[in-house]
Design a protein around this motif. Structure first.
Motif, PDB file in Angstrom:
ATOM      1  N   GLY A 162       0.808  -1.211   0.000  1.00  0.00           N
ATOM      2  CA  GLY A 162       0.000   0.000   0.000  1.00  0.00           C
ATOM      3  C   GLY A 162       0.837   1.255   0.000  1.00  0.00           C
ATOM      4  N   MET A 163       1.990   1.214   0.664  1.00  0.00           N
ATOM      5  CA  MET A 163       2.906   2.346   0.648  1.00  0.00           C
ATOM      6  C   MET A 163       3.459   2.562  -0.756  1.00  0.00           C
ATOM      7  SD  MET A 163       4.878   1.416   4.190  1.00  0.00           S
ATOM      8  CE  MET A 163       6.003   2.825   4.205  1.00  0.00           C
ATOM      9  N   VAL A 164       3.792   1.473  -1.433  1.00  0.00           N
ATOM     10  CA  VAL A 164       4.272   1.574  -2.813  1.00  0.00           C
ATOM     11  C   VAL A 164       3.191   2.199  -3.700  1.00  0.00           C
ATOM     12  CG1 VAL A 164       5.102   0.277  -4.808  1.00  0.00           C
ATOM     13  CG2 VAL A 164       5.847  -0.376  -2.497  1.00  0.00           C
ATOM     14  N   LEU A 165       1.943   1.784  -3.489  1.00  0.00           N
ATOM     15  CA  LEU A 165       0.828   2.373  -4.241  1.00  0.00           C
ATOM     16  C   LEU A 165       0.779   3.884  -4.046  1.00  0.00           C
ATOM     17  CD1 LEU A 165      -2.806   0.982  -4.376  1.00  0.00           C
ATOM     18  CD2 LEU A 165      -2.375   3.406  -4.064  1.00  0.00           C
ATOM     19  N   LEU A 166       0.899   4.335  -2.809  1.00  0.00           N
ATOM     20  CA  LEU A 166       0.836   5.779  -2.543  1.00  0.00           C
ATOM     21  C   LEU A 166       2.012   6.514  -3.173  1.00  0.00           C
ATOM     22  CD1 LEU A 166      -0.313   5.877   1.189  1.00  0.00           C
ATOM     23  CD2 LEU A 166      -1.693   6.238  -0.874  1.00  0.00           C
ATOM     24  N   ARG A 167       3.198   5.913  -3.143  1.00  0.00           N
ATOM     25  CA  ARG A 167       4.357   6.559  -3.766  1.00  0.00           C
ATOM     26  C   ARG A 167       4.170   6.669  -5.278  1.00  0.00           C
ATOM     27  NH1 ARG A 167       8.445   9.270  -1.439  1.00  0.00           N
ATOM     28  NH2 ARG A 167      10.011   8.212  -2.692  1.00  0.00           N
ATOM     29  N   ALA A 168       3.658   5.604  -5.902  1.00  0.00           N
ATOM     30  CA  ALA A 168       3.406   5.645  -7.344  1.00  0.00           C
ATOM     31  C   ALA A 168       2.364   6.703  -7.664  1.00  0.00           C
ATOM     32  CB  ALA A 168       2.956   4.272  -7.829  1.00  0.00           C
ATOM     33  N   ARG A 169       1.320   6.782  -6.841  1.00  0.00           N
ATOM     34  CA  ARG A 169       0.268   7.767  -7.090  1.00  0.00           C
ATOM     35  C   ARG A 169       0.805   9.191  -6.951  1.00  0.00           C
ATOM     36  NH1 ARG A 169      -5.439   6.777  -4.288  1.00  0.00           N
ATOM     37  NH2 ARG A 169      -4.453   7.674  -2.425  1.00  0.00           N
ATOM     38  N   VAL A 241       0.533   4.546   7.819  1.00  0.00           N
ATOM     39  CA  VAL A 241      -0.823   4.798   8.315  1.00  0.00           C
ATOM     40  C   VAL A 241      -1.750   5.202   7.180  1.00  0.00           C
ATOM     41  CG1 VAL A 241      -2.189   6.302   9.818  1.00  0.00           C
ATOM     42  CG2 VAL A 241      -0.043   5.314  10.646  1.00  0.00           C
ATOM     43  N   ALA A 242      -1.274   6.072   6.292  1.00  0.00           N
ATOM     44  CA  ALA A 242      -2.092   6.505   5.159  1.00  0.00           C
ATOM     45  C   ALA A 242      -2.454   5.331   4.256  1.00  0.00           C
ATOM     46  CB  ALA A 242      -1.365   7.584   4.361  1.00  0.00           C
ATOM     47  N   ALA A 243      -1.540   4.360   4.136  1.00  0.00           N
ATOM     48  CA  ALA A 243      -1.822   3.171   3.330  1.00  0.00           C
ATOM     49  C   ALA A 243      -2.782   2.221   4.034  1.00  0.00           C
ATOM     50  CB  ALA A 243      -0.510   2.446   3.012  1.00  0.00           C
ATOM     51  N   ALA A 244      -2.793   2.251   5.371  1.00  0.00           N
ATOM     52  CA  ALA A 244      -3.595   1.299   6.147  1.00  0.00           C
ATOM     53  C   ALA A 244      -5.027   1.761   6.373  1.00  0.00           C
ATOM     54  CB  ALA A 244      -2.919   1.047   7.500  1.00  0.00           C
ATOM     55  N   LEU A 245      -5.246   3.055   6.568  1.00  0.00           N
ATOM     56  CA  LEU A 245      -6.574   3.524   6.963  1.00  0.00           C
ATOM     57  C   LEU A 245      -7.669   3.180   5.942  1.00  0.00           C
ATOM     58  CD1 LEU A 245      -5.733   6.954   8.644  1.00  0.00           C
ATOM     59  CD2 LEU A 245      -6.692   4.918   9.749  1.00  0.00           C
ATOM     60  N   PRO A 246      -7.457   3.356   4.635  1.00  0.00           N
ATOM     61  CA  PRO A 246      -8.523   2.959   3.701  1.00  0.00           C
ATOM     62  C   PRO A 246      -8.879   1.478   3.809  1.00  0.00           C
ATOM     63  CG  PRO A 246      -6.887   4.319   2.587  1.00  0.00           C
ATOM     64  CD  PRO A 246      -6.314   3.958   3.922  1.00  0.00           C
ATOM     65  N   VAL A 247      -7.871   0.636   4.062  1.00  0.00           N
ATOM     66  CA  VAL A 247      -8.101  -0.798   4.198  1.00  0.00           C
ATOM     67  C   VAL A 247      -8.967  -1.086   5.420  1.00  0.00           C
ATOM     68  CG1 VAL A 247      -6.964  -3.022   4.612  1.00  0.00           C
ATOM     69  CG2 VAL A 247      -5.955  -1.367   3.007  1.00  0.00           C
ATOM     70  N   LEU A 248      -8.624  -0.485   6.551  1.00  0.00           N
ATOM     71  CA  LEU A 248      -9.380  -0.726   7.785  1.00  0.00           C
ATOM     72  C   LEU A 248     -10.812  -0.225   7.659  1.00  0.00           C
ATOM     73  CD1 LEU A 248      -6.629   0.174  10.391  1.00  0.00           C
ATOM     74  CD2 LEU A 248      -7.293  -2.092   9.558  1.00  0.00           C
ATOM     75  N   TRP A 260      -7.375  -1.874  -3.750  1.00  0.00           N
ATOM     76  CA  TRP A 260      -6.153  -1.378  -3.120  1.00  0.00           C
ATOM     77  C   TRP A 260      -5.084  -2.439  -3.295  1.00  0.00           C
ATOM     78  CZ3 TRP A 260      -5.962   3.529  -1.847  1.00  0.00           C
ATOM     79  CH2 TRP A 260      -4.960   4.013  -0.975  1.00  0.00           C
ATOM     80  N   SER A 261      -3.937  -2.235  -2.686  1.00  0.00           N
ATOM     81  CA  SER A 261      -2.889  -3.259  -2.661  1.00  0.00           C
ATOM     82  C   SER A 261      -2.424  -3.426  -1.229  1.00  0.00           C
ATOM     83  CB  SER A 261      -1.714  -2.869  -3.563  1.00  0.00           C
ATOM     84  OG  SER A 261      -2.115  -2.809  -4.925  1.00  0.00           O
ATOM     85  N   VAL A 274      -5.899  -6.102  -4.356  1.00  0.00           N
ATOM     86  CA  VAL A 274      -7.047  -6.789  -3.770  1.00  0.00           C
ATOM     87  C   VAL A 274      -8.309  -5.960  -3.938  1.00  0.00           C
ATOM     88  CG1 VAL A 274      -5.655  -8.007  -2.037  1.00  0.00           C
ATOM     89  CG2 VAL A 274      -6.672  -5.778  -1.471  1.00  0.00           C
ATOM     90  N   ARG A 275      -9.437  -6.634  -3.815  1.00  0.00           N
ATOM     91  CA  ARG A 275     -10.743  -6.008  -3.655  1.00  0.00           C
ATOM     92  C   ARG A 275     -11.242  -6.343  -2.265  1.00  0.00           C
ATOM     93  NH1 ARG A 275     -13.923  -5.061  -8.651  1.00  0.00           N
ATOM     94  NH2 ARG A 275     -12.665  -5.643 -10.475  1.00  0.00           N
ATOM     95  N   ILE A 276     -11.687  -5.335  -1.532  1.00  0.00           N
ATOM     96  CA  ILE A 276     -12.253  -5.536  -0.203  1.00  0.00           C
ATOM     97  C   ILE A 276     -13.716  -5.123  -0.261  1.00  0.00           C
ATOM     98  CG2 ILE A 276     -12.101  -4.954   2.245  1.00  0.00           C
ATOM     99  CD1 ILE A 276      -9.176  -4.176   1.751  1.00  0.00           C
ATOM    100  N   ALA A 277     -14.597  -6.033   0.117  1.00  0.00           N
ATOM    101  CA  ALA A 277     -16.034  -5.748   0.100  1.00  0.00           C
ATOM    102  C   ALA A 277     -16.727  -6.660   1.095  1.00  0.00           C
ATOM    103  CB  ALA A 277     -16.623  -5.955  -1.293  1.00  0.00           C
TER     104      ALA A 277
END
Length: 357
Positions: A162-169, A241-248, A260-261, A274-277
């Motif tokens: 998720g951190m890698v995702l945020l860096r890429a974004r 934390v920024a990568a984790a909060l959307p997941v939680l 997300w990833s 992943v897809r979370i639902a």
């Protein structure tokens, strides 16, 4: 409104508590840790900064019955496991040769510090008959697969991919502010995060994180390494934390679906899209990438953490490079690590690091 149990209230646990409370979807936070003073102060801080009910609990998470009792009493909707015997930044700033050897060996060598608490928590989850999601912050790319071998895998891990995702974004946003950044899928391992955070692109394209853009999954691996460089240290924690909060928030009852990833979904090695639902997690691999290829990639690049393979019984074998890093002063640290030997190996690590010189 939901209840979240956070086990471990160090810096990341505190930031997660503040973020969840501020998000408005958590009515009750149960904060559990070994130090009554730290837990109490954290609870007071979060309660003062939000409208959330906050319950501080003194907990030794290595006491399995106590964890099971807490789960049974609080019945949380989500468990967030942030505790470890030693944090990943505990050796930062130490310059002795033994410390440097342990650091060079990769985080896998310090698995005896990272695995015991989440192992105990998952045993307690089983004993309590609790069936909700568990999100694990403690070296999930490796602890997840070990626990999966034991039938104890958490739902998913936090951070890393998720951190890698945020860096890429961040890099894509800076280069093309008008771009559609709604779907970025990441295949990446914890062992790659330091290079990503420091904007150090590996010379070999095969060693880079895999970044897939849009539904069609267009590859742009280099964008993981284009955001401004950030030196290692606890300053990474806000990104975690920024990568984790959307997941939680997606795992909470009634949470909006999320693509997300994350690391270690259902105990897989490394991180995946992943897809979370509805409280469940499913892989969201891009077109043309099958699971076997994705797992093989993560297992290979994960050797950068010093882990060569994990046996069916959870025994961890270390790489030749890991063994070479500690050969001169403690070769036994890199012998295969069995799950029932964690306490002895952690004590041995303590002894070696205490004899620095």
């Amino acid at each position: 409104m939901s209840t979240v149990l956070i086990i471990g209230v160090g810096d990341v646990g505190q930031q997660l508590a503040l973020g969840l409370a501020a998000g408005g979807r958590v009515r009750r936070l149960v904060l559990a840790g070994r130090s009554p003073a730290v837990v109490g102060e954290t609870a007071a801080m979060v309660a003062s900064a939000s409208d959330c009910l906050v319950e501080p609990v003194r907990l030794d998470a290595l006491r399995q019955d106590d964890v099971a009792e807490l789960l049974d009493r609080t019945r949380p909707d989500v468990v967030v496991q942030c505790a470890a015997l030693q944090g990943p930044w505990a050796l930062a700033g130490r310059i002795g040769p033994r410390t440097q050897g342990v650091l060079a060996a990769g985080l896998g060598l310090r698995l005896p510090y990272q695995l015991p608490v989440i192992l105990n928590v998952m045993k307690a989850v089983r004993d309590a008959g609790w069936t909700g999601p568990v999100a694990n912050l403690s070296f999930p790319d490796v602890t997840g697969p070990v626990l999966q071998r034991l039938g104890l895998a958490p739902t998913l891990g936090l951070g890393n991919a998720g951190m890698v995702l945020l860096r890429a974004r961040a890099a894509l946003r800076a280069a093309r502010p008008e771009s559609d950044l709604s779907l970025i899928r990441v295949l990446a391992q914890h062992a790659q995060v330091l290079d990503v955070m420091q904007s150090r692109k590996p010379a070999d394209p095969g060693d880079r994180c895999r970044i897939f853009l849009g539904e069609e999954g267009l590859r742009d691996d280099a964008c993981a390494y284009r955001a401004p460089a950030l030196a290692p240290g606890p300053r990474y924690n806000p990104v975690t934390v920024a990568a984790a909060l959307p997941v939680l928030e997606a795992l909470l009852p009634g949470g909006a679906p999320l693509r997300w990833s994350t690391p270690a979904p259902n105990g897989l090695p490394g991180g995946y899209p992943v897809r979370i639902a509805d409280g469940s997690v499913a892989l969201d691999l891009p077109p043309g990438l099958d699971l076997a290829e994705a797992v093989a990639f993560n297992e290979r690049v994960g050797q950068g953490d010093g882990v060569e393979r994990i046996d069916k019984d959870g025994t961890v074998h270390f790489t030749e490079a890991c063994r070479a890093a500690v050969e001169a002063f403690a070769p036994d640290l890199a012998e295969p690590l069995a799950v029932d030997d964690l306490a002895r190996r952690a004590a041995r690590l303590d002894e070696v690091l205490a004899r620095e010189g």
